[in-house]
Design a protein around this motif. Sequence first.
Motif, PDB file in Angstrom:
ATOM      1  N   THR A 176       0.851  -1.234  -0.203  1.00 12.82           N
ATOM      2  CA  THR A 176      -0.116   0.021  -0.146  1.00 12.82           C
ATOM      3  C   THR A 176       0.777   1.169  -0.121  1.00 12.82           C
ATOM      4  OG1 THR A 176      -1.695  -1.061   1.266  1.00 12.82           O
ATOM      5  CG2 THR A 176      -1.733   1.103   1.336  1.00 12.82           C
ATOM      6  N   PHE A 177       0.779   2.029  -0.958  1.00 12.04           N
ATOM      7  CA  PHE A 177       1.297   3.262  -0.861  1.00 12.04           C
ATOM      8  C   PHE A 177       0.375   4.404  -0.282  1.00 12.04           C
ATOM      9  CE2 PHE A 177       5.311   2.729  -3.403  1.00 12.04           C
ATOM     10  CZ  PHE A 177       5.156   1.599  -3.933  1.00 12.04           C
ATOM     11  N   GLU A 178       0.889   5.022   0.658  1.00 11.29           N
ATOM     12  CA  GLU A 178       0.095   5.906   1.441  1.00 11.29           C
ATOM     13  C   GLU A 178       0.532   7.293   0.685  1.00 11.29           C
ATOM     14  OE1 GLU A 178       1.439   4.153   5.060  1.00 11.29           O
ATOM     15  OE2 GLU A 178      -0.554   4.796   5.834  1.00 11.29           O
ATOM     16  N   TYR A 179      -0.305   8.263   0.606  1.00 13.79           N
ATOM     17  CA  TYR A 179      -0.281   9.679  -0.169  1.00 13.79           C
ATOM     18  C   TYR A 179      -1.097  10.552   0.446  1.00 13.79           C
ATOM     19  CZ  TYR A 179       1.495  12.342  -3.964  1.00 13.79           C
ATOM     20  OH  TYR A 179       2.242  13.316  -4.732  1.00 13.79           O
ATOM     21  N   VAL A 180      -0.518  11.153   1.258  1.00 10.55           N
ATOM     22  CA  VAL A 180      -1.369  12.267   1.849  1.00 10.55           C
ATOM     23  C   VAL A 180      -1.664  13.677   0.779  1.00 10.55           C
ATOM     24  CG1 VAL A 180       0.675  13.393   2.970  1.00 10.55           C
ATOM     25  CG2 VAL A 180      -1.543  13.823   4.014  1.00 10.55           C
ATOM     26  N   MET A 181      -2.775  13.927   0.821  1.00 10.91           N
ATOM     27  CA  MET A 181      -3.088  14.901  -0.258  1.00 10.91           C
ATOM     28  C   MET A 181      -3.024  16.453   0.519  1.00 10.91           C
ATOM     29  SD  MET A 181      -3.705  13.373  -3.033  1.00 10.91           S
ATOM     30  CE  MET A 181      -4.376  14.552  -4.009  1.00 10.91           C
ATOM     31  N   LEU A 182      -1.938  17.070  -0.267  1.00 17.06           N
ATOM     32  CA  LEU A 182      -1.792  18.346   0.441  1.00 17.06           C
ATOM     33  C   LEU A 182      -2.090  19.532  -0.658  1.00 17.06           C
ATOM     34  CD1 LEU A 182       1.756  17.626   2.265  1.00 17.06           C
ATOM     35  CD2 LEU A 182      -0.608  17.750   3.408  1.00 17.06           C
ATOM     36  N   LYS A 183      -2.823  20.269  -0.489  1.00 15.09           N
ATOM     37  CA  LYS A 183      -3.047  21.263  -1.287  1.00 15.09           C
ATOM     38  C   LYS A 183      -2.033  22.106  -1.925  1.00 15.09           C
ATOM     39  CE  LYS A 183      -6.166  25.072  -2.073  1.00 15.09           C
ATOM     40  NZ  LYS A 183      -7.716  25.302  -2.060  1.00 15.09           N
ATOM     41  N   PRO A 238       3.474  -4.448  -7.403  1.00 10.42           N
ATOM     42  CA  PRO A 238       1.961  -4.781  -7.169  1.00 10.42           C
ATOM     43  C   PRO A 238       1.790  -3.759  -5.948  1.00 10.42           C
ATOM     44  CG  PRO A 238       3.230  -6.821  -6.980  1.00 10.42           C
ATOM     45  CD  PRO A 238       4.380  -5.608  -7.038  1.00 10.42           C
ATOM     46  N   ALA A 239       0.737  -2.914  -6.285  1.00 10.82           N
ATOM     47  CA  ALA A 239       0.458  -1.996  -5.533  1.00 10.82           C
ATOM     48  C   ALA A 239      -0.902  -1.486  -5.420  1.00 10.82           C
ATOM     49  CB  ALA A 239       1.529  -0.589  -5.635  1.00 10.82           C
ATOM     50  N   ILE A 264      -4.739   7.729 -11.407  1.00 11.04           N
ATOM     51  CA  ILE A 264      -4.215   6.453 -10.941  1.00 11.04           C
ATOM     52  C   ILE A 264      -5.150   5.132 -11.242  1.00 11.04           C
ATOM     53  CG2 ILE A 264      -3.350   5.193  -8.809  1.00 11.04           C
ATOM     54  CD1 ILE A 264      -2.798   8.045  -7.616  1.00 11.04           C
ATOM     55  N   TYR A 265      -6.250   5.465 -11.162  1.00 10.04           N
ATOM     56  CA  TYR A 265      -7.363   4.370 -11.256  1.00 10.04           C
ATOM     57  C   TYR A 265      -7.131   4.133 -12.873  1.00 10.04           C
ATOM     58  CZ  TYR A 265     -11.681   1.839 -11.814  1.00 10.04           C
ATOM     59  OH  TYR A 265     -12.617   0.895 -11.918  1.00 10.04           O
ATOM     60  N   LYS A 266      -7.098   4.987 -13.738  1.00  3.94           N
ATOM     61  CA  LYS A 266      -6.860   4.742 -15.276  1.00  3.94           C
ATOM     62  C   LYS A 266      -5.596   3.945 -15.654  1.00  3.94           C
ATOM     63  CE  LYS A 266     -10.395   7.784 -17.066  1.00  3.94           C
ATOM     64  NZ  LYS A 266     -10.506   9.266 -16.778  1.00  3.94           N
ATOM     65  N   ALA A 267      -4.660   4.008 -14.705  1.00  2.38           N
ATOM     66  CA  ALA A 267      -3.448   3.500 -15.019  1.00  2.38           C
ATOM     67  C   ALA A 267      -3.505   1.973 -14.629  1.00  2.38           C
ATOM     68  CB  ALA A 267      -2.173   4.279 -14.414  1.00  2.38           C
ATOM     69  N   GLY A 268      -4.659   1.663 -13.837  1.00  2.44           N
ATOM     70  CA  GLY A 268      -4.678   0.373 -13.377  1.00  2.44           C
ATOM     71  C   GLY A 268      -4.447  -0.055 -11.987  1.00  2.44           C
ATOM     72  N   TYR A 269      -4.644   1.062 -11.170  1.00  2.00           N
ATOM     73  CA  TYR A 269      -4.344   0.701  -9.655  1.00  2.00           C
ATOM     74  C   TYR A 269      -5.566   1.049  -8.876  1.00  2.00           C
ATOM     75  CZ  TYR A 269       0.747   0.745 -10.707  1.00  2.00           C
ATOM     76  OH  TYR A 269       2.066   0.136 -11.069  1.00  2.00           O
ATOM     77  N   ALA A 270      -5.742   0.327  -7.818  1.00  2.00           N
ATOM     78  CA  ALA A 270      -6.651   0.570  -7.137  1.00  2.00           C
ATOM     79  C   ALA A 270      -6.309   1.738  -6.303  1.00  2.00           C
ATOM     80  CB  ALA A 270      -6.825  -0.542  -6.084  1.00  2.00           C
ATOM     81  N   SER A 271      -7.220   2.977  -5.989  1.00  2.00           N
ATOM     82  CA  SER A 271      -6.758   4.200  -5.570  1.00  2.00           C
ATOM     83  C   SER A 271      -7.707   4.700  -4.523  1.00  2.00           C
ATOM     84  CB  SER A 271      -6.926   5.091  -6.731  1.00  2.00           C
ATOM     85  OG  SER A 271      -7.720   5.442  -7.549  1.00  2.00           O
ATOM     86  N   PRO A 272      -8.236   3.769  -3.635  1.00  2.00           N
ATOM     87  CA  PRO A 272      -9.066   4.434  -2.654  1.00  2.00           C
ATOM     88  C   PRO A 272      -9.017   5.539  -1.805  1.00  2.00           C
ATOM     89  CG  PRO A 272      -7.854   2.447  -1.615  1.00  2.00           C
ATOM     90  CD  PRO A 272      -7.341   2.570  -3.204  1.00  2.00           C
ATOM     91  N   ILE A 273     -10.004   6.570  -1.719  1.00  2.00           N
ATOM     92  CA  ILE A 273      -9.564   7.896  -0.870  1.00  2.00           C
ATOM     93  C   ILE A 273      -9.933   7.474   0.539  1.00  2.00           C
ATOM     94  CG2 ILE A 273     -10.318  10.067  -0.691  1.00  2.00           C
ATOM     95  CD1 ILE A 273     -11.039  10.046  -3.589  1.00  2.00           C
ATOM     96  N   ARG A 274      -9.079   7.690   1.573  1.00  2.00           N
ATOM     97  CA  ARG A 274      -9.372   7.100   2.806  1.00  2.00           C
ATOM     98  C   ARG A 274     -10.239   8.278   3.491  1.00  2.00           C
ATOM     99  NH1 ARG A 274      -4.340   6.053   6.870  1.00  2.00           N
ATOM    100  NH2 ARG A 274      -3.657   4.514   5.360  1.00  2.00           N
ATOM    101  N   THR A 275     -11.545   7.697   3.924  1.00  4.40           N
ATOM    102  CA  THR A 275     -12.342   8.646   4.538  1.00  4.40           C
ATOM    103  C   THR A 275     -11.900   8.552   6.161  1.00  4.40           C
ATOM    104  OG1 THR A 275     -14.030   6.985   3.719  1.00  4.40           O
ATOM    105  CG2 THR A 275     -14.804   8.777   5.288  1.00  4.40           C
ATOM    106  N   PRO A 276     -11.707  10.019   6.274  1.00  6.64           N
ATOM    107  CA  PRO A 276     -11.186  10.453   7.709  1.00  6.64           C
ATOM    108  C   PRO A 276     -12.112   9.891   8.780  1.00  6.64           C
ATOM    109  CG  PRO A 276     -11.121  12.504   6.322  1.00  6.64           C
ATOM    110  CD  PRO A 276     -11.915  11.244   5.580  1.00  6.64           C
ATOM    111  N   ARG A 277     -11.691   9.306   9.653  1.00  2.72           N
ATOM    112  CA  ARG A 277     -12.502   8.677  10.728  1.00  2.72           C
ATOM    113  C   ARG A 277     -12.082   9.320  12.164  1.00  2.72           C
ATOM    114  NH1 ARG A 277     -15.177   3.810   9.653  1.00  2.72           N
ATOM    115  NH2 ARG A 277     -16.098   4.158  11.494  1.00  2.72           N
TER     116      ARG A 277
END
Length: 395
Positions: A291-298, A318-319, A349-362
């Motif tokens: 899993t590649f974690e990627y924090v989205m910073l404006k 495999p990612a 990312i999705y179009k490149a063939g990777y799952a790219s879920p957006i983590r819902t902040p909990r």
Amino acid sequence: MTAETPITQDVMTLPRKAPEGGKVNLVGLTRDGLRDALIAHGTPEKQAKMRVGQIWQWIYQKGVRSFEEMTNLSKAYRAELETHFTIAVPEVVSRLVSNDGTRKYLVRIAGGHEVEVVYIPEEGRGTLCVSSQVGCTLTCSFCHTGTQKLVRNLTAAEIVGQIMVARDDLGEWPEPGRAPKNETRLLSNIVLMGMGEPLYNFDNVRDAMKIAMDGEGISLSRRRITLSTSGVVPEIARCAEEIGCLLAVSFHATTNEVRDKLVPINKRWNIETLLGALKEYPRLSNSERITFEYVMLKDVNDSDADARRLVKLISGIPAKINLIPFNEWPGSPYQRSDEARIRAFADIIYKAGYASPIRTPRGEDIMAACGQLKSATERARKSRKQIEAEIQAEG
Ligand code: SAH
Ligand code: SF4
């Protein structure tokens, strides 16, 4: 972090054994360690293996905290155990429940330190986010934990103890002989994504996770445990070989220039070196994806060009890419990317063939979301300082 700031793992770890005259805590010992401890305190060697199995099951499958309750051991043996040993887990000092059901526990450990543990209930599973250190020696610029000065490694007992106190709270110690299947458990998954860098506390994390995975212990599959690292390259292969759990990596940038700023350990092991170690991980650990974690910073790491570079960089590995909307904390220097921007990024990312879920902040309302953890005492200290500064400024 400045250039002079050392990236260090030289932090204090408590000795395993209790101080002279004190009782030895059996929680967190490996099976071998438990065996040695029993023998050292009078259990005949011939019996030791059987005793380890019995005591182990009482502690980790049935959740008992006193020797008195271990009814398949003779009264005399129980009394003997009582004189030498204890079964100690961290003390829960507060428990907050979010509107969305997320639970955050503040637990106190030896020395009066505090760490946070978060339980996240989801459809069909429940994940416990476990801490591995008090604070963190690394200073990722977007992470609240990284601003905490005080750092100490947690012992294996304190790490596995977090799982045990959560199970106490969830009431999830099964009836004898009725161990629940992973799929139906309230606490079914563990992520080492709380406070601290788990690979800088390798041995204790490994021992604790071995207990979590042990069929007679907490009994979770290794595929239900995910260790997240900021990229401690030399320990990644060891993690595959000695723990064998799933791996997540805090990637967060697609150029060394930006990653140096966000995840300063990148100055030691840069993107290329990190990717080299990650390529080997699935083979070494016999697991599927990283899993590649990627924090989205404006406006920092969220452009279309970043998304394209990311896809290129990880090709061949495999990612799954987990996009984490930035969680703000008091004084945080970044903003969360807009929703539309995150979706556009995910789309590439999705179009490149990777799952790219957006983590819902909990658990945002209780400051339990990723990267918001920091002990209350430290927070209080900081805000007092701020108050003093304000008073001086006014005066
Ligand atoms: N030290 C380890 C594990 C703990 S952090 C690591 O860095 O991987 C768990 C995850 O939360 C990491 O991916 C981290 O980068 C992310 N994170 C930290 N601060 C955050 C914040 N403010 N908002 C969103 N994610 C954050
Ligand atoms: Fe430490 Fe992880 Fe936070 Fe970085 S993101 S400061 S490694 S806890």
